[in-house]
Design a protein around this motif. Structure first.
Motif, PDB file in Angstrom:
ATOM      1  N   PHE A  32     -34.252  11.067  -1.007  1.00 44.26           N
ATOM      2  CA  PHE A  32     -35.536  10.461  -1.360  1.00 44.26           C
ATOM      3  C   PHE A  32     -36.100  11.150  -2.593  1.00 44.26           C
ATOM      4  CE2 PHE A  32     -36.873  14.121   1.008  1.00 44.26           C
ATOM      5  CZ  PHE A  32     -38.128  14.457   0.510  1.00 44.26           C
ATOM      6  N   ASP A  33     -36.978  10.459  -3.277  1.00 42.76           N
ATOM      7  CA  ASP A  33     -37.619  10.959  -4.482  1.00 42.76           C
ATOM      8  C   ASP A  33     -39.029  10.375  -4.488  1.00 42.76           C
ATOM      9  OD1 ASP A  33     -38.517  11.620  -7.030  1.00 42.76           O
ATOM     10  OD2 ASP A  33     -36.562  11.312  -7.956  1.00 42.76           O
ATOM     11  N   ALA A  34     -40.030  11.230  -4.407  1.00 44.63           N
ATOM     12  CA  ALA A  34     -41.400  10.738  -4.279  1.00 44.63           C
ATOM     13  C   ALA A  34     -42.331  11.577  -5.142  1.00 44.63           C
ATOM     14  CB  ALA A  34     -41.846  10.789  -2.816  1.00 44.63           C
ATOM     15  N   ALA A  35     -43.484  11.022  -5.424  1.00 48.18           N
ATOM     16  CA  ALA A  35     -44.520  11.723  -6.178  1.00 48.18           C
ATOM     17  C   ALA A  35     -45.858  11.464  -5.507  1.00 48.18           C
ATOM     18  CB  ALA A  35     -44.552  11.267  -7.634  1.00 48.18           C
ATOM     19  N   ARG A  36     -46.670  12.481  -5.459  1.00 49.13           N
ATOM     20  CA  ARG A  36     -47.995  12.359  -4.861  1.00 49.13           C
ATOM     21  C   ARG A  36     -49.021  12.950  -5.814  1.00 49.13           C
ATOM     22  NH1 ARG A  36     -45.470   9.594  -2.091  1.00 49.13           N
ATOM     23  NH2 ARG A  36     -45.410   9.402   0.192  1.00 49.13           N
ATOM     24  N   ARG A  37     -49.984  12.154  -6.206  1.00 52.97           N
ATOM     25  CA  ARG A  37     -51.105  12.658  -7.000  1.00 52.97           C
ATOM     26  C   ARG A  37     -52.078  13.355  -6.059  1.00 52.97           C
ATOM     27  NH1 ARG A  37     -53.193  14.176 -11.994  1.00 52.97           N
ATOM     28  NH2 ARG A  37     -55.409  14.529 -11.584  1.00 52.97           N
ATOM     29  N   LEU A  45     -41.584  15.443  -5.004  1.00 54.93           N
ATOM     30  CA  LEU A  45     -40.816  15.807  -3.813  1.00 54.93           C
ATOM     31  C   LEU A  45     -39.479  15.088  -3.833  1.00 54.93           C
ATOM     32  CD1 LEU A  45     -44.031  14.976  -2.645  1.00 54.93           C
ATOM     33  CD2 LEU A  45     -43.176  16.724  -1.080  1.00 54.93           C
ATOM     34  N   THR A  46     -38.406  15.841  -3.691  1.00 52.47           N
ATOM     35  CA  THR A  46     -37.062  15.271  -3.617  1.00 52.47           C
ATOM     36  C   THR A  46     -36.323  15.932  -2.464  1.00 52.47           C
ATOM     37  OG1 THR A  46     -36.167  16.916  -5.169  1.00 52.47           O
ATOM     38  CG2 THR A  46     -36.962  14.847  -6.113  1.00 52.47           C
ATOM     39  N   GLY A  47     -35.219  15.337  -2.069  1.00 51.64           N
ATOM     40  CA  GLY A  47     -34.426  15.948  -1.020  1.00 51.64           C
ATOM     41  C   GLY A  47     -33.608  14.942  -0.262  1.00 51.64           C
ATOM     42  N   VAL A  69     -33.691  18.550   3.903  1.00 54.75           N
ATOM     43  CA  VAL A  69     -33.836  19.367   2.697  1.00 54.75           C
ATOM     44  C   VAL A  69     -34.969  18.752   1.881  1.00 54.75           C
ATOM     45  CG1 VAL A  69     -32.727  20.298   0.652  1.00 54.75           C
ATOM     46  CG2 VAL A  69     -31.359  19.818   2.694  1.00 54.75           C
ATOM     47  N   VAL A  70     -35.991  19.542   1.606  1.00 56.03           N
ATOM     48  CA  VAL A  70     -37.143  19.049   0.854  1.00 56.03           C
ATOM     49  C   VAL A  70     -37.467  20.049  -0.249  1.00 56.03           C
ATOM     50  CG1 VAL A  70     -39.576  18.405   0.933  1.00 56.03           C
ATOM     51  CG2 VAL A  70     -38.077  17.824   2.853  1.00 56.03           C
ATOM     52  N   SER A  71     -37.420  19.580  -1.474  1.00 54.11           N
ATOM     53  CA  SER A  71     -37.735  20.417  -2.632  1.00 54.11           C
ATOM     54  C   SER A  71     -39.061  19.953  -3.225  1.00 54.11           C
ATOM     55  CB  SER A  71     -36.619  20.323  -3.673  1.00 54.11           C
ATOM     56  OG  SER A  71     -36.867  21.197  -4.751  1.00 54.11           O
ATOM     57  N   VAL A  72     -40.000  20.880  -3.354  1.00 58.86           N
ATOM     58  CA  VAL A  72     -41.358  20.570  -3.797  1.00 58.86           C
ATOM     59  C   VAL A  72     -41.586  21.178  -5.176  1.00 58.86           C
ATOM     60  CG1 VAL A  72     -43.805  20.723  -3.217  1.00 58.86           C
ATOM     61  CG2 VAL A  72     -42.099  20.637  -1.383  1.00 58.86           C
ATOM     62  N   SER A  73     -41.994  20.349  -6.127  1.00 55.08           N
ATOM     63  CA  SER A  73     -42.352  20.833  -7.465  1.00 55.08           C
ATOM     64  C   SER A  73     -43.858  20.663  -7.640  1.00 55.08           C
ATOM     65  CB  SER A  73     -41.603  20.050  -8.546  1.00 55.08           C
ATOM     66  OG  SER A  73     -40.208  20.250  -8.427  1.00 55.08           O
ATOM     67  N   LEU A  74     -44.548  21.780  -7.887  1.00 53.61           N
ATOM     68  CA  LEU A  74     -46.006  21.785  -7.905  1.00 53.61           C
ATOM     69  C   LEU A  74     -46.552  21.850  -9.328  1.00 53.61           C
ATOM     70  CD1 LEU A  74     -46.618  24.345  -5.030  1.00 53.61           C
ATOM     71  CD2 LEU A  74     -46.779  21.859  -4.906  1.00 53.61           C
ATOM     72  N   PRO A  75     -47.815  21.450  -9.500  1.00 57.59           N
ATOM     73  CA  PRO A  75     -48.450  21.661 -10.808  1.00 57.59           C
ATOM     74  C   PRO A  75     -48.461  23.146 -11.164  1.00 57.59           C
ATOM     75  CG  PRO A  75     -49.770  20.185  -9.437  1.00 57.59           C
ATOM     76  CD  PRO A  75     -48.694  20.746  -8.549  1.00 57.59           C
ATOM     77  N   ALA A 111     -48.953  16.232   1.361  1.00 58.68           N
ATOM     78  CA  ALA A 111     -48.027  15.518   0.482  1.00 58.68           C
ATOM     79  C   ALA A 111     -46.620  15.510   1.059  1.00 58.68           C
ATOM     80  CB  ALA A 111     -48.033  16.167  -0.908  1.00 58.68           C
ATOM     81  N   VAL A 112     -46.192  16.632   1.607  1.00 59.52           N
ATOM     82  CA  VAL A 112     -44.859  16.709   2.211  1.00 59.52           C
ATOM     83  C   VAL A 112     -44.758  15.764   3.398  1.00 59.52           C
ATOM     84  CG1 VAL A 112     -43.271  18.204   3.485  1.00 59.52           C
ATOM     85  CG2 VAL A 112     -44.385  19.053   1.413  1.00 59.52           C
ATOM     86  N   GLU A 113     -45.732  15.813   4.291  1.00 58.09           N
ATOM     87  CA  GLU A 113     -45.683  14.976   5.491  1.00 58.09           C
ATOM     88  C   GLU A 113     -45.663  13.496   5.137  1.00 58.09           C
ATOM     89  OE1 GLU A 113     -48.378  13.998   9.477  1.00 58.09           O
ATOM     90  OE2 GLU A 113     -48.672  15.889   8.394  1.00 58.09           O
TER      91      GLU A 113
END
Length: 570
Positions: free
Chosen positions: A235-240, A256-258, A308-314, A340-342
């Protein structure tokens, strides 16, 4: 590696000596306490150097030899000489604060720290006609340097770890335990960095390898097995995010990807939920819980997903320098990140088939057979109704009791399992023997804990690099556990501080497998048998994991709620 990946900021800076103020900031910040620490430091240095392939070779528990080889940028002769000295780094710009370090390697102290407690050999080449060999033996400031043939990249070999610090060596666990820690640590990097090919070899035998394709599912195949990888979904997602604790100017998008394995394949613990923040694997219970929460009621009770969840933050949202070994991260707004992860996991799973299969077979009839001479604490309780096929409504004198049927059934199964295991554990033969794929850490645990597993009823043979052949399994209820339950057994032993606590955790997990789930309807007869059997338990008021099985509502509570003058009996 892209320009914004970890380590790019240090790509072109030379190695330099730190000033006195910075030395004071990092003193004692780098501590090598076991072989896994060495592997983590060397792998992170390789990633910071832009490596696309990293090979790790371990002998024994790692104190004998660890070799990490990469195809990264390498170092010049001058940088190689300085790199093993204390308080030198390429990872901190001049006049920058220590907290500003954004590389995986921790403030540039790794090689010197390792060279203090081991014999270290560094072979490296930054692309020139000749490479450099640096040798430091328990004294990083007395290293010897000479030219050597080596292609671009770096190889670090560490031998005789803790040979001159016997107290530290004696504090280590068994050989297989220490290697399990090594394989577990490397597995985390392999899964959260699918763009890098990683391999692990132990005593000359390959343990696992990933191809470095950039696909999370390919990395899962390398660490787990075809069943897990074949059913996983990337999955590949973005959350503002708009934060109440971070200025609006510093807010932005969380990426968020994984890869998520469907809830039909689960594990007993959240050890198999892998989380990375800004490219660094971290152990963050809140984020692991957020991943599990994203699965919602798709997960069977008391089970955890493989994810597997990879989080990229501001920028500036995460501080990775709060722990000497980088195992934890401080988030400026953990609630926003958790949400955002949930939500990203929940959305990614929105099309998952919600049907669950029940494979383990200690069924309701077995666990609710008639009581013999045992008395039930709930012998005077009458079942008067049900709610949502999850709760039993019962009457006892002046109280209304609400029984959680899953928690109650789990307590019953647990005490029967415990009683069976306290004697000779009944087993069932698996014919033909089943082959079960394990993670490298699970496989190492199985090899080092064979006696404990045998006492639980497992008869296992190694078969390949991370596979076991299961010849028998526990059958304490007269029905056999699934061969795959050996995975939970290994996780339970790893999670226990002693073999006894590991066994208790395993019994709790095995009790949960066959217990009633939400939506499982009961006949009047079965509901009454469940309550009666619960009352005969040693501790009928809590499930094995500590949650209540029964809540009581006094009639006086209803009187107050309805504004009545008194109870029915007054």
């Amino acid at each position: 590696m892209s320009d914004d990946s970890p380590g790019s900021a240090a790509a072109d800076r030379p190695v330099r000596r730190l000033d006195d103020a910075t030395v004071a900031s990092v003193a004692a910040g780098e501590v090598i306490t076991r072989p896994a620490d060495v592997v983590v430091e060397l792998v992170e240095n390789a990633l910071d150097a832009g490596a696309t392939r990293i090979d790790v070779d371990v002998a024994g528990d790692g104190t004998e030899r660890i070799r990490v080889s990469d195809d990264g940028r390498g170092m010049s002769r001058r940088d190689a000489e300085l790199a093993v000295e204390r308080h030198t780094t390429s990872k901190l710009a001049p006049d920058a604060a220590v907290s500003a370090v954004d590389t995986l390697g921790f403030r540039g102290e790794a090689l010197a720290s390792v060279a203090t407690v081991a014999r270290l050999e560094l072979r490296t080449n930054d692309g020139g006609p000749r490479g450099t060999r640096v040798v430091a033996e328990f004294a990083p400031d007395a290293a010897k340097t000479e030219p050597v043939g080596r292609g671009r990249g770096t190889t670090v070999t560490v031998r005789d770890l803790f040979a001159e610090t016997p107290a530290r060596r004696e504090s280590l666990g068994a050989s297989r335990t220490e290697f399990a820690r090594v394989s577990d640590a490397l597995s985390r990097y392999a899964l959260v960095r699918p763009d890098v090919a990683l391999s692990l070899t132990h005593d000359g035998s390959p343990v696992f390898s990933t191809p470095g394709t950039g696909e999370y599912d390919d990395a899962l195949l390398g660490v787990y097995d075809r069943e897990v990888a074949g059913r996983a979904s990337e999955f590949d997602a973005a959350r503002r995010v708009d934060s109440e604790v971070v200025d609006a100017a510093e807010c932005g998008e969380i990426r968020l990807t994984g890869s998520l394995v469907p809830p039909s394949i689960t594990r007993a613990r959240r050890d198999h939920v892998y989380v990375a923040v800004d490219g660094r694997p971290v152990r963050d219970e809140r984020l692991q819980r957020a991943v599990a929460a994203g699965y919602g009621d798709l997960l069977p009770d008391d089970r955890a997903p493989i994810a597997v969840v990879s989080v990229s933050l501001p920028e500036s949202w995460a501080d990775h320098n709060v722990h000497p070994r980088k195992r934890h991260v401080r988030l400026r707004d953990p609630d926003a990140v958790e949400d955002a992860v949930e939500s990203a996991v929940r959305d990614a799973l929105s099309t998952v088939d919600r049907r669950r299969s029940e494979d383990l077979a200690m069924d309701l009839g077995d666990s609710l057979e008639p009581l013999s001479d045992a008395e039930s604490a709930f012998g005077d309780v009458s079942v008067i109704g049900r709610f949502r096929d999850l709760y039993l409504l019962c009457e006892r004198e002046d109280d209304l009791l609400v029984v959680d049927q899953h928690a109650a059934h789990e307590r019953i199964n647990y005490e029967r399992l415990r009683a069976a295991v306290d004697g000779e554990t009944p087993t069932a033969t698996v014919d033909p023997p089943a082959r079960v794929e394990l993670t490298p850490a699970q496989y190492a645990t199985v090899q080092s804990s064979n006696a404990e597993l045998a006492a639980l009823g497992y008869d296992l043979d190694p078969f390949g690099e991370t596979t076991v052949r299961v010849r028998s399994v526990p059958a304490p209820m007269g029905r056999a556990a699934a061969p795959e339950s050996v995975r939970d057994a290994a996780d339970a032993i790893r999670g226990g501080t002693t073999p006894d606590t590991g066994r208790e955790e395993l019994l709790k997990d095995l009790a949960c497998h066959p217990s009633l789930k939400a939506g499982d309807g009961l006949t009047d007869e079965r509901a009454a048998a469940l309550v009666e059997r619960l009352g005969a338990c040693e501790n009928p008021y809590a499930c094995p994991h500590g949650r209540p099985t029964v809540l009581a509502v006094e009639e006086a509570t209803l009187v107050r709620g309805f504004g009545r003058r008194g109870t029915r009996l007054e």
